[in-house]
Design a protein around this motif. Sequence first.
Motif, PDB file in Angstrom:
ATOM      1  N   TYR A 603      -0.277  -6.799   0.538  1.00  0.00           N
ATOM      2  CA  TYR A 603       0.277  -6.682  -0.811  1.00  0.00           C
ATOM      3  C   TYR A 603       0.471  -8.085  -1.351  1.00  0.00           C
ATOM      4  O   TYR A 603       0.995  -8.932  -0.645  1.00  0.00           O
ATOM      5  CB  TYR A 603       1.630  -5.931  -0.812  1.00  0.00           C
ATOM      6  CG  TYR A 603       2.158  -5.759  -2.231  1.00  0.00           C
ATOM      7  CD1 TYR A 603       1.848  -4.615  -2.958  1.00  0.00           C
ATOM      8  CD2 TYR A 603       2.910  -6.760  -2.843  1.00  0.00           C
ATOM      9  CE1 TYR A 603       2.289  -4.472  -4.269  1.00  0.00           C
ATOM     10  CE2 TYR A 603       3.342  -6.617  -4.150  1.00  0.00           C
ATOM     11  CZ  TYR A 603       3.039  -5.477  -4.858  1.00  0.00           C
ATOM     12  OH  TYR A 603       3.458  -5.336  -6.159  1.00  0.00           O
ATOM     13  N   ASN A 641       7.846  -4.397  -0.655  1.00  0.00           N
ATOM     14  CA  ASN A 641       6.485  -3.995  -1.016  1.00  0.00           C
ATOM     15  C   ASN A 641       5.603  -3.841   0.216  1.00  0.00           C
ATOM     16  O   ASN A 641       4.792  -2.908   0.299  1.00  0.00           O
ATOM     17  CB  ASN A 641       5.883  -5.024  -1.967  1.00  0.00           C
ATOM     18  CG  ASN A 641       6.535  -5.027  -3.328  1.00  0.00           C
ATOM     19  OD1 ASN A 641       6.138  -4.287  -4.226  1.00  0.00           O
ATOM     20  ND2 ASN A 641       7.557  -5.868  -3.500  1.00  0.00           N
ATOM     21  N   ARG A 645       3.751  -0.434   1.553  1.00  0.00           N
ATOM     22  CA  ARG A 645       2.308  -0.333   1.818  1.00  0.00           C
ATOM     23  C   ARG A 645       2.029   0.121   3.255  1.00  0.00           C
ATOM     24  O   ARG A 645       1.001   0.732   3.537  1.00  0.00           O
ATOM     25  CB  ARG A 645       1.636  -1.680   1.562  1.00  0.00           C
ATOM     26  CG  ARG A 645       1.458  -2.009   0.085  1.00  0.00           C
ATOM     27  CD  ARG A 645       0.283  -1.256  -0.519  1.00  0.00           C
ATOM     28  NE  ARG A 645       0.177  -1.428  -1.958  1.00  0.00           N
ATOM     29  CZ  ARG A 645      -0.586  -2.333  -2.560  1.00  0.00           C
ATOM     30  NH1 ARG A 645      -1.300  -3.191  -1.829  1.00  0.00           N
ATOM     31  NH2 ARG A 645      -0.631  -2.409  -3.866  1.00  0.00           N
ATOM     32  N   GLU A 698       6.392   0.993  -5.547  1.00  0.00           N
ATOM     33  CA  GLU A 698       5.398   1.181  -4.487  1.00  0.00           C
ATOM     34  C   GLU A 698       5.814   2.260  -3.500  1.00  0.00           C
ATOM     35  O   GLU A 698       4.956   2.899  -2.879  1.00  0.00           O
ATOM     36  CB  GLU A 698       5.173  -0.140  -3.739  1.00  0.00           C
ATOM     37  CG  GLU A 698       4.338  -1.155  -4.476  1.00  0.00           C
ATOM     38  CD  GLU A 698       2.874  -0.767  -4.569  1.00  0.00           C
ATOM     39  OE1 GLU A 698       2.320  -0.277  -3.570  1.00  0.00           O
ATOM     40  OE2 GLU A 698       2.287  -0.953  -5.645  1.00  0.00           O
ATOM     41  N   GLN A 702       1.324   4.680  -5.194  1.00  0.00           N
ATOM     42  CA  GLN A 702       0.391   3.588  -4.915  1.00  0.00           C
ATOM     43  C   GLN A 702      -0.996   3.984  -5.396  1.00  0.00           C
ATOM     44  O   GLN A 702      -1.373   5.161  -5.296  1.00  0.00           O
ATOM     45  CB  GLN A 702       0.362   3.262  -3.414  1.00  0.00           C
ATOM     46  CG  GLN A 702       1.681   2.752  -2.866  1.00  0.00           C
ATOM     47  CD  GLN A 702       1.673   2.564  -1.355  1.00  0.00           C
ATOM     48  OE1 GLN A 702       0.613   2.546  -0.726  1.00  0.00           O
ATOM     49  NE2 GLN A 702       2.861   2.409  -0.762  1.00  0.00           N
TER      50      GLN A 702
END
Length: 827
Positions: A603, A641, A645, A698, A702
């Motif tokens: 990210y 973040n 992810r 996020e 996404q």
Amino acid sequence: MRKLMLKTVLIITVAFIVVPYNGLLANQPLKLKYDKPATEWNEALPIGNGRLGAMIFGGPDKEQIQLNEETIWAGEPGNNVPKNTHDNILAIRKLLAEGKPREAQDLSNATFPRQAPEGLDYGMPYQTFGSLWLDFKGHDTYSDFHRELDIQDAVARTSYRVDGIQYQREVFASFTDDVVIIRLTSSQKNALSFSVGLSTPHKVHALNLTKNQMHLSGTSSSVDSKTGKVNFEGIVHPILKGGQLTSDNDKFEIKNADEVILYVSIGTNFNKYNDLTGQPALRAQTTLNNALKVKYNKALAKHSKRYQTFFNRVKLDLGTSAQADKTTDVRVREFATTHDPELVSLYFQFGRYLLISSSQPGGQPANLQGIWNEKLSPPWDSKYTVNINTEMNYWPAEVTNLSEMHEPLFSMLEDLSVTGRESAREMYRARGWNMHHNTDLWRITGIVDGGYYGIWPMGGAWLSQHIWQHYLYNGQTSFLQKYYDILKGKALFYLDILHEDRSGRWLVVSPSISPENSYLPGSIGVSAGTTMDNQLIFDVFHNFIQASKILNQDVSLADSVKTALDRLPPMQIGQHTQLQEWLEDLDKTTDKHRHISHLYGLYPAGQISPFRHPDLTEAAVNSLTYRGDKSTGWSMGWKVNWWARLLDGNKAYKLIQEQLSPPLGENGQGGGTYPNLLDAHPPFQIDGNFGCTSGIAEMLVQSYDGNIFILPALPDALPKGSVSGLKTRGGFEIDMAWDNGILTSLSVHSKSGGNCRLRLAEATNLKGNVELPTAQGENANPFFQVREIKAPLKSEKASLKGFTVPKTKLVEFDTKAGERYAFVIQR
């Protein structure tokens, strides 16, 4: 523990049109509230309209409204590119190729000393205008005090009682009239008596009072070898209902008024980074005269309406708790140990409020402190630090539906692509344009902070990603055409400076660094082919190649760029089963550095996907785990973040808890959040606010991996909620609700049309007004194109255990521009 709530739910209703969002926030006022005045700057409340900023302290007896204007900076036009350094850059490169990193670092430090050489600056600071002061005699004893910042309408309010009289203040930085307006009222006639003054720390200034206006003119302060050349003028104009206005030397005295409205207008001589021919007094007076023509109630209504056109696009409800009844400072102190989902949604929306308030089209980008700074020499000069901080400021822009707020950054890139030609030519003998890790109002592109921190020719590479991301979210070919030369200039620069590494196998950038980190004792950081550099150039080259194809330009150059792209090093998994930070396996498991730059590929880049690259995903998890959680504010914002992810909602939420805690110390590395919800590096930096806002988004949506992943990282702590207006690539807006961690309804608004591919929990069955066949192959929508990376190289010492992804499914449907598609869970 990786957690992703993937359960099935039974719903009997099969209605196609579902609108469960609009009324959810009715009982959740979006306010920062306090029961005492601010005693220092980090307790004051920020307002802004992009150009003007103010911090409201709320003192009953002495009110301070600290003021900023976005173009009051030290210095004057000019670049900071050093002369005659190209040969030394080549020599540093040669030493690195010979395996002599200490000698290379020594030469780098000597060529680019930590302190700027005489005649060359390392960047100029953003500076305060000064403060407006309101003094009320006899108001030091008061009761029923309340102050708040309402981010729903962008207005700060203060109220209290003295001798049975209720006093109220209302302050906003008008988005429509471009002035700061302060309205003071009382519950009793003739009760408002106070003095009005202006002050500034700038040495060169003059204060002048006319019959009904106070003028403060000045010049930005000098720093290092640069003389301040920004001239400014501020005007305060009181409008009284009842009472008397008199002047007393350097102050206005207001006596026995029923109501007072103060208008504050500021102008400067700044036109452009290379043009200071504006007329500050004329600008300030013209803006003020226009504002005075608008009645207060209309001015307030117009201001809030304009602000809400941006702010109201996204609504977020994460549930309620009794904590919401407490003051904001208490909620921050207690958040780590007390359930307070409303503080998470307030913090998310506060980040959006700050971006709207500090970055408006036609103005300057948000700097290290947005537009809020009380000093002449603020920490890190409050410049644009582009090895993470400036970019992080704009992470929420697209996903939280504030695309217009991105425009000032693109405007700055236009400037840098001009001033950066000097850096590329003089330092590297390269085409295109270049900058390093800092810039300022004057768009400098040379080295800043010497040969340890500053020898990083990648700042433009990272900034230019924002152009491509904006295109992916909005799909405007005209936008891509406008900024195409910026993308092309970056590709040209790296095409010219890439050279073979020691093995002769890869093309790398040298010298460079992995931002602010070192790999050998004695602060040895200068290196060749760092992982982040390789990831950035991978994106720069792909951006250009795709833009060239879309616009049908520079076919031959695109072929050359593709040839160089094929020779970039792959990512590597090192001996500690970590994602390597450097080209060689030099990482230490004890390294707790705040920068984890090599995870850029996870990210914001999206080069690493848990579904496509489980080995790299596992290595990224290990790198994050080695570094630890607690860090500076912006670093923890980035980590939110990353964990999102990595599909670990509980870990992402833990980082939010770490961030939404009081900082350990003003000068430490503890990070956290001040009582006014501003991010603590410490001291204050605004990037942590923006990083956490994007991180919360996020966790919910996404769209980087060829599809729109719904609820990819929902934590256990937020089992019920709803969100509307989050934006994805391809111009889709997502509304959804969930309960017990399970999706209950979904609506997709297609702004641009095209294929919409959804990734859902495996047991989720949607029913709506279109069919949802299982997706096959890659997404046909060009805005969801996934870039293929090389297989990672793995150390023989690495011990991979495997990364388990949640069970999901991919469905898709075709959309028409402007249409909305609503779904519920099918029985």
